[in-house]
Design a protein around this motif. Structure first.
Motif, PDB file in Angstrom:
ATOM      1  N   LEU A   1       0.821  -1.204   0.000  1.00  9.57           N
ATOM      2  CA  LEU A   1       0.000   0.000   0.000  1.00  9.57           C
ATOM      3  C   LEU A   1       0.855   1.253   0.000  1.00  9.57           C
ATOM      4  O   LEU A   1       1.836   1.351   0.725  1.00  9.57           O
ATOM      5  CB  LEU A   1      -0.910   0.007   1.226  1.00  9.57           C
TER       6      LEU A   1
ATOM      7  N   MET B   1      -9.633  -0.650   0.526  1.00  7.74           N
ATOM      8  CA  MET B   1      -8.801   0.041  -0.455  1.00  7.74           C
ATOM      9  C   MET B   1      -7.630   0.788   0.192  1.00  7.74           C
ATOM     10  O   MET B   1      -6.957   1.584  -0.467  1.00  7.74           O
ATOM     11  CB  MET B   1      -9.660   1.011  -1.276  1.00  7.74           C
ATOM     12  N   GLY B   2      -7.410   0.543   1.475  1.00  3.43           N
ATOM     13  CA  GLY B   2      -6.230   1.114   2.116  1.00  3.43           C
ATOM     14  C   GLY B   2      -6.412   2.528   2.639  1.00  3.43           C
ATOM     15  O   GLY B   2      -5.442   3.171   3.029  1.00  3.43           O
TER      16      GLY B   2
ATOM     17  N   ARG C   1     -11.540   8.943 -11.879  1.00  3.51           N
ATOM     18  CA  ARG C   1     -10.156   8.548 -12.163  1.00  3.51           C
ATOM     19  C   ARG C   1      -9.225   9.762 -12.118  1.00  3.51           C
ATOM     20  O   ARG C   1      -8.130   9.694 -11.566  1.00  3.51           O
ATOM     21  CB  ARG C   1     -10.102   7.853 -13.535  1.00  3.51           C
TER      22      ARG C   1
ATOM     23  N   VAL D   1     -16.214   3.346  -5.193  1.00  9.00           N
ATOM     24  CA  VAL D   1     -15.616   3.624  -6.501  1.00  9.00           C
ATOM     25  C   VAL D   1     -14.455   4.621  -6.357  1.00  9.00           C
ATOM     26  O   VAL D   1     -13.380   4.419  -6.927  1.00  9.00           O
ATOM     27  CB  VAL D   1     -16.679   4.143  -7.497  1.00  9.00           C
TER      28      VAL D   1
ATOM     29  N   TYR E   1     -11.548   2.826  -4.634  1.00  8.10           N
ATOM     30  CA  TYR E   1     -10.931   1.893  -5.580  1.00  8.10           C
ATOM     31  C   TYR E   1     -10.012   2.637  -6.555  1.00  8.10           C
ATOM     32  O   TYR E   1      -8.881   2.228  -6.805  1.00  8.10           O
ATOM     33  CB  TYR E   1     -12.028   1.143  -6.341  1.00  8.10           C
ATOM     34  N   GLU E   2     -10.498   3.751  -7.076  1.00  6.57           N
ATOM     35  CA  GLU E   2      -9.670   4.502  -8.027  1.00  6.57           C
ATOM     36  C   GLU E   2      -8.437   5.092  -7.336  1.00  6.57           C
ATOM     37  O   GLU E   2      -7.382   5.216  -7.969  1.00  6.57           O
ATOM     38  CB  GLU E   2     -10.474   5.600  -8.724  1.00  6.57           C
TER      39      GLU E   2
ATOM     40  N   LEU F   1      -6.792   3.653  -4.898  1.00  8.99           N
ATOM     41  CA  LEU F   1      -5.843   2.549  -4.820  1.00  8.99           C
ATOM     42  C   LEU F   1      -5.240   2.279  -6.198  1.00  8.99           C
ATOM     43  O   LEU F   1      -4.026   2.074  -6.329  1.00  8.99           O
ATOM     44  CB  LEU F   1      -6.524   1.284  -4.297  1.00  8.99           C
ATOM     45  N   MET F   2      -6.067   2.291  -7.225  1.00  5.93           N
ATOM     46  CA  MET F   2      -5.558   2.053  -8.580  1.00  5.93           C
ATOM     47  C   MET F   2      -4.543   3.128  -8.965  1.00  5.93           C
ATOM     48  O   MET F   2      -3.570   2.838  -9.661  1.00  5.93           O
ATOM     49  CB  MET F   2      -6.707   2.036  -9.597  1.00  5.93           C
TER      50      MET F   2
END
Lengths: 262, 262
Positions: B7, B37-38, B103, B160, B163-164, B166-167
């Motif tokens: 992470l 997701m951290g 994003r 969402v 998640y983004e 983390l991505m």
């Protein structure tokens, strides 16, 4: 504008398959998540409780997705007629299995719908997919997550997959959309910088020895802002107002000088 | 590979701010989504019910995120000390506002955590963010979705975004800043806006009838610029110089009055 945005019909060829879901609230939440992202095909393999008032409540305005959901008694039935089957896996399996992350899955799904239907399969809330079920999957898909806590709620997992499917339809970025503005031209910006340069001298702000460096800094600031025409007008209006104070002052000084007989 | 993924500590600098959340189950679901997701910083502005057994049940193994959640009584408190504030908006507003999709938001957030904290702000389940709350946001962020059904459950929306984020940690930033700068804090920006508001009145630029709308426009301009500390200093220096012209003028007027024996 998003109003003009039309959903890619390929999304309608993606089935969300839920195996033996325990909590009807999850089914409802998933229906909502699907509809939010333009998906519509929900297939339930032996759900514990369905139809369900709890599911309907959680589905909010996605009752149509719930009503159209197919209830079947085996995974084989659920995936019949598909060209691609991807199983969602909370953890990365030790077994070697072709693996994708969600974004890769969505890309592959959107490529595949050109040819036929796609199934994204989600296992039980507590135990996921069995090995026999994974055998039916062409790929396992994994949601990147905190290695110390990688077990997403099944509704959250479907939300992420559905979101990536919509993103994979390559919708245009919403960046600056809805933000109706015409960017200032280079000439308009230069006009603003000239005005700024003059006004800063008028109000006795600018140290002439540092002009070039200072103006470079101002350009860096306002260039990256991507000023629109209206904003340039406003900023120049402010400069003019400040300059007007200076000329008033000078008029007063002149008046004063006249009074003093100079 | 995902196995090697660790992470990014930048995730710990991203605050999820929830305003007046009605349903404690949503708070719990969000805590879980965050931990998955951290993310770890949850800030609740006047939650309807918290702590709550329902929230704890939905949080599953993310009790630590719930326990560490800060409860505050205003958005100002929630975003204090942050360098970037992004408000999540279900729909694209008619008003022109700098907008990002999820994003882009995540990318910007991960770039900004190099400098300081970031707040992602989510409004009420039923009515979202007020205009006054949006005024505090540097950007509005939008989740691309079905135009016929764009209202995501708040937990799904946070999922969402998280998640983004983390991505975004997996993708190295290509955004190379040509110069080292420390972004201005929220408080420093508010100080600048207060100063601007006063100075625009002093130089007789601002029409009091249009103050609110005008200042919203100025916020929109300077918020999206992501001013650094030095730039805020410079802009305030310019304002002070303009104000000095006004007071000189007044001094001159006073002098004149003395001369005239008034």
């Amino acid at each position: 504008m998003i109003e003009d945005y039309r959903l890619n019909p390929g999304l309608l060829k993606i089935r969300i398959v839920l195996i033996e879901t325990s909590h009807p609230g999850n089914i409802g939440g998933i229906a909502r998540a699907m509809k939010n992202m333009g998906l519509s095909q929900l297939v339930l393999v032996n759900p514990k409780e369905f139809p369900s008032a709890v599911a309907s409540a959680r589905a909010s305005s996605a009752a149509d997705v719930l009503n159209d959901a197919r209830v079947v008694s085996s995974l084989d039935e659920a995936i019949a007629g598909t060209k691609l089957v991807v199983g969602a896996s909370a953890r990365l399996r030790k077994v070697s299995w072709p693996q994708l992350d969600v974004r890769e899955t969505a890309k592959l799904a959107l490529e595949t719908v050109e040819d036929g239907e796609v199934a994204l399969v989600f296992g039980r809330e507590d135990s996921g997919l069995s090995n026999a079920e994974m055998d039916k999957c062409h790929y396992l898909a994994h949601i990147p997550s905190n290695p110390n806590y990688c077990s997403l709620n099944i509704g959250a997992a479907v939300q992420v997959f559905a979101y990536e499917c919509l993103m994979a339809t390559e919708i245009e970025s919403v960046h600056t959309k809805g933000y109706k503005h015409t960017l200032a031209s280079t000439e308009q910006l230069e006009g603003f910088y000239d005005h700024l340069y003059q006004a800063l001298q008028d109000i006795e702000f600018l140290d002439p020895a540092k002009n070039a460096r200072f103006m470079r800094r101002m350009r860096r600031l306002f260039n990256r802002t991507q000023l629109d025409i209206k904003e340039v007008d406003i900023l120049r209006g402010i400069l003019t107002a400040a300059q007007r104070q200076v000329s008033k002052k000078q008029i007063n000084e002149n008046d004063q000088n006249i009074i003093l007989g100079e």
